[in-house]
Every structure is written in C-alpha cells, then in structure tokens.
Design a protein around this motif. Structure first.
Motif, PDB file in Angstrom:
ATOM      1  N   VAL A  60      27.270  21.981  38.541  1.00  0.00           N
ATOM      2  CA  VAL A  60      26.218  22.931  38.910  1.00  0.00           C
ATOM      3  C   VAL A  60      26.207  23.106  40.422  1.00  0.00           C
ATOM      4  O   VAL A  60      26.429  22.148  41.168  1.00  0.00           O
ATOM      5  CB  VAL A  60      24.825  22.468  38.408  1.00  0.00           C
ATOM      6  CG1 VAL A  60      24.720  22.610  36.908  1.00  0.00           C
ATOM      7  CG2 VAL A  60      24.536  21.032  38.822  1.00  0.00           C
ATOM      8  N   VAL A  61      25.959  24.315  40.866  1.00  0.00           N
ATOM      9  CA  VAL A  61      25.948  24.613  42.293  1.00  0.00           C
ATOM     10  C   VAL A  61      24.721  25.441  42.629  1.00  0.00           C
ATOM     11  O   VAL A  61      24.298  26.299  41.845  1.00  0.00           O
ATOM     12  CB  VAL A  61      27.243  25.345  42.723  1.00  0.00           C
ATOM     13  CG1 VAL A  61      27.437  26.617  41.900  1.00  0.00           C
ATOM     14  CG2 VAL A  61      27.214  25.700  44.196  1.00  0.00           C
ATOM     15  N   SER A  62      24.130  25.173  43.792  1.00  0.00           N
ATOM     16  CA  SER A  62      23.001  25.948  44.267  1.00  0.00           C
ATOM     17  C   SER A  62      23.199  26.241  45.742  1.00  0.00           C
ATOM     18  O   SER A  62      23.736  25.418  46.485  1.00  0.00           O
ATOM     19  CB  SER A  62      21.684  25.182  44.044  1.00  0.00           C
ATOM     20  OG  SER A  62      20.563  26.003  44.329  1.00  0.00           O
ATOM     21  N   VAL A  63      22.764  27.424  46.162  1.00  0.00           N
ATOM     22  CA  VAL A  63      22.881  27.844  47.554  1.00  0.00           C
ATOM     23  C   VAL A  63      21.478  28.009  48.117  1.00  0.00           C
ATOM     24  O   VAL A  63      20.690  28.796  47.593  1.00  0.00           O
ATOM     25  CB  VAL A  63      23.653  29.172  47.674  1.00  0.00           C
ATOM     26  CG1 VAL A  63      23.868  29.542  49.145  1.00  0.00           C
ATOM     27  CG2 VAL A  63      24.996  29.090  46.952  1.00  0.00           C
ATOM     28  N   GLY A  64      21.152  27.268  49.182  1.00  0.00           N
ATOM     29  CA  GLY A  64      19.813  27.371  49.748  1.00  0.00           C
ATOM     30  C   GLY A  64      19.466  26.153  50.573  1.00  0.00           C
ATOM     31  O   GLY A  64      20.348  25.383  50.977  1.00  0.00           O
ATOM     32  N   PRO A  65      18.185  25.935  50.830  1.00  0.00           N
ATOM     33  CA  PRO A  65      17.742  24.811  51.665  1.00  0.00           C
ATOM     34  C   PRO A  65      17.929  23.469  50.973  1.00  0.00           C
ATOM     35  O   PRO A  65      18.278  23.403  49.781  1.00  0.00           O
ATOM     36  CB  PRO A  65      16.264  25.125  51.910  1.00  0.00           C
ATOM     37  CG  PRO A  65      15.861  25.948  50.729  1.00  0.00           C
ATOM     38  CD  PRO A  65      17.065  26.781  50.396  1.00  0.00           C
ATOM     39  N   LEU A  85      25.599  21.287  46.559  1.00  0.00           N
ATOM     40  CA  LEU A  85      24.588  22.025  47.309  1.00  0.00           C
ATOM     41  C   LEU A  85      25.251  22.679  48.507  1.00  0.00           C
ATOM     42  O   LEU A  85      25.801  21.993  49.371  1.00  0.00           O
ATOM     43  CB  LEU A  85      23.470  21.093  47.777  1.00  0.00           C
ATOM     44  CG  LEU A  85      22.457  21.695  48.769  1.00  0.00           C
ATOM     45  CD1 LEU A  85      21.736  22.881  48.142  1.00  0.00           C
ATOM     46  CD2 LEU A  85      21.458  20.650  49.237  1.00  0.00           C
ATOM     47  N   VAL A  86      25.228  24.008  48.541  1.00  0.00           N
ATOM     48  CA  VAL A  86      25.697  24.750  49.703  1.00  0.00           C
ATOM     49  C   VAL A  86      24.459  25.025  50.540  1.00  0.00           C
ATOM     50  O   VAL A  86      23.697  25.949  50.256  1.00  0.00           O
ATOM     51  CB  VAL A  86      26.418  26.050  49.303  1.00  0.00           C
ATOM     52  CG1 VAL A  86      26.956  26.760  50.542  1.00  0.00           C
ATOM     53  CG2 VAL A  86      27.555  25.740  48.329  1.00  0.00           C
ATOM     54  N   VAL A 100      30.286  32.699  48.281  1.00  0.00           N
ATOM     55  CA  VAL A 100      30.251  31.235  48.252  1.00  0.00           C
ATOM     56  C   VAL A 100      30.814  30.720  46.928  1.00  0.00           C
ATOM     57  O   VAL A 100      31.623  29.781  46.898  1.00  0.00           O
ATOM     58  CB  VAL A 100      28.807  30.732  48.459  1.00  0.00           C
ATOM     59  CG1 VAL A 100      28.697  29.252  48.111  1.00  0.00           C
ATOM     60  CG2 VAL A 100      28.367  30.962  49.895  1.00  0.00           C
ATOM     61  N   LEU A 101      30.400  31.330  45.830  1.00  0.00           N
ATOM     62  CA  LEU A 101      30.872  30.897  44.516  1.00  0.00           C
ATOM     63  C   LEU A 101      32.370  31.143  44.360  1.00  0.00           C
ATOM     64  O   LEU A 101      33.079  30.353  43.718  1.00  0.00           O
ATOM     65  CB  LEU A 101      30.095  31.618  43.409  1.00  0.00           C
ATOM     66  CG  LEU A 101      28.603  31.272  43.320  1.00  0.00           C
ATOM     67  CD1 LEU A 101      27.932  32.124  42.251  1.00  0.00           C
ATOM     68  CD2 LEU A 101      28.406  29.793  43.030  1.00  0.00           C
TER      69      LEU A 101
END
Length: 249
Positions: A60-65, A85-86, A100-101
């Motif tokens: 799983v990947v998430s982009v944010g703070p 986490l990006v 990014v993905l």
C-alpha cells in the motif's frame, strides 16, 4: 503476483465540512481523518486476492504528510504486507500522484495496481486514468467485479447504461466502485501486528518526481442554502413558476 494499492487520507465522511473564513479552503484543524472509502474497497479487494492465492504480496502506498502513516497502518491491519509513504507537506494534485505511482511501479513491478475510483474530498476521478496512460497499461475503471486469470484480469464495470465487462492483459490498472466488496473491520490482533509491519518513507524528489501544483484554487465557498419549497394549486401554476421564477424550462 504483487498488487500495489494507492490510498488517500481524507477528512472522515461523517464530518461536516466547514469552509475557512478567508475562503482559501476547508477547515482541517481538529478534524477527524480516515482512509478514503473507495480506497478501503481497493485494499479489501487486494487482500482477498492474496487470501485466494492470486497475489503473493500487497503493497500500500500513500502520498501526503507524515500523518498518512496512520492511514497506512489501517491498511496493514486489514491485511496488506507493507507500506510506502511518499511524504510531502505540499498539496499533491492527481497528475503528481499518478507520476509518483508510476515511479513506484517502476521499482516494485506490480502485476496489478488498484485504486479507489475517486477521493471524497476533491472527487477528481483522475488518478487511475492518468496512471494507466503514463504506464501505457490497460485500465478497468469503476470495477464492480474482478476476476484474475493466468495473464489477464476480467473487470465488470459500472457504466451509465448498465454493466460492461472488459478483459485486460496484465499488468493493468483497476479503479474500484462501491459494489465491488464490503471492506472488513481490522481486528485488534491485526491492529497490533500492523505496528510491526514495515513502512518505507521516501520523498517525491527521491523518486525524481516534481509534485508542484499546476492548478491554483482561487476561492472556496459553501453552496447557497436551499430555500423552502412551496405548494402550487395546479400543473399550470407549477409550469409558470418553473418557467418564470426558476427559469429551468
């Protein structure tokens, strides 16, 4: 086969959204956040594929703070194997997320990428389609059913006219609709196990991606309050008001 799932941290759907007094956006201070509901469906589908022996690993990947790590932990508690986490404290728009993905897909080489069809905060419904175009891979959007074959995935899509079934050669990109599944609740033992699962933190620069916003929000304002309804004596009066007052006909 490895499955890559993108998830987004959004204001919880039960929270009543309030616009900032200066009209620059919505209020996010002291507001509950959670995983985007469509992304929960994406995680659930990936975990089911793993449980059925069709997938070997779910990433799983998430982009944010940095706070997005909490959302990743929720996905890990649902059954994902590891997270990425990006981290970016700036606004990251759909095209930047897709880039990014794409960079992560080049590193991870997933056989299938699953995303929610849209996020409930901006309702853009763009990232999955942009990602498929950037990767040059087939896409199945608004999926309500998913079947994995030897080298292809069959996707039943919800379209305006009903249902459409497409066969996509793997690797492919799929975006999920509401009727694909019902996400599970993470059990307490799984929540505890998720704390030990790895989450790698990288920056967009590490991936060679510029996430600078291309669009500028000029102003955010609440919709006008709905006025009270009225009763009319007959159809002629209704048509007259629709024509001369509402001006919709």
């Amino acid at each position: 086969m490895k499955v890559l799932v993108a998830i987004k941290r959004v204001i919880d759907y039960n929270v009543k959204i309030r616009v900032k007094s200066d009209g620059s956006g919505v209020e996010t201070q002291n507001v509950k956040f959670s995983m985007n509901p469509f992304d929960e469906i994406a995680v659930e589908e990936a975990v089911r594929l793993k449980e059925a022996g069709k997938a070997a690993e779910v990433v799983v990947v998430s982009v944010g703070p940095a706070a997005c790590s909490e959302t990743l932990r929720t996905a890990l508690a649902m059954g994902a194997d590891r997270g990425v986490l990006v981290q970016s404290d700036d606004e990251v728009q759909p095209l930047a997320v897709a880039k990014v993905l794409k960079a992560l897909a080049a590193k991870e080489a997933p056989g299938l990428i699953i995303l929610g069809k849209q996020a409930i905060d901006d309702d853009s419904n763009q990232t999955g389609q942009m990602l498929a175009a950037l990767l040059g891979q087939p896409q199945g959007t608004f999926a309500s059913k998913l079947e994995i074959g030897a080298d292809a995935v069959t996707v039943t899509r919800e379209v305006d006219g009903g249902l459409e079934t497409v066969s996509l050669k793997l690797p492919a990109v799929v975006t999920t609709d509401l009727r694909l599944n019902e996400p599970r609740y993470a059990s307490l033992p799984n929540i505890m196990k998720a704390k030990k699962k790895p989450i790698d933190t990288v920056s967009p620069a590490d991936l060679g991606v510029d996430v600078s916003p291309r669009l500028v929000t000029l102003k955010v304002e609440e919709p006008p309050k709905r006025s009270a309804g009225i009763k009319v004596a007959d159809v002629a009066a209704l048509v007259d008001k629709l024509k001369n007052e509402a001006k919709v006909i």
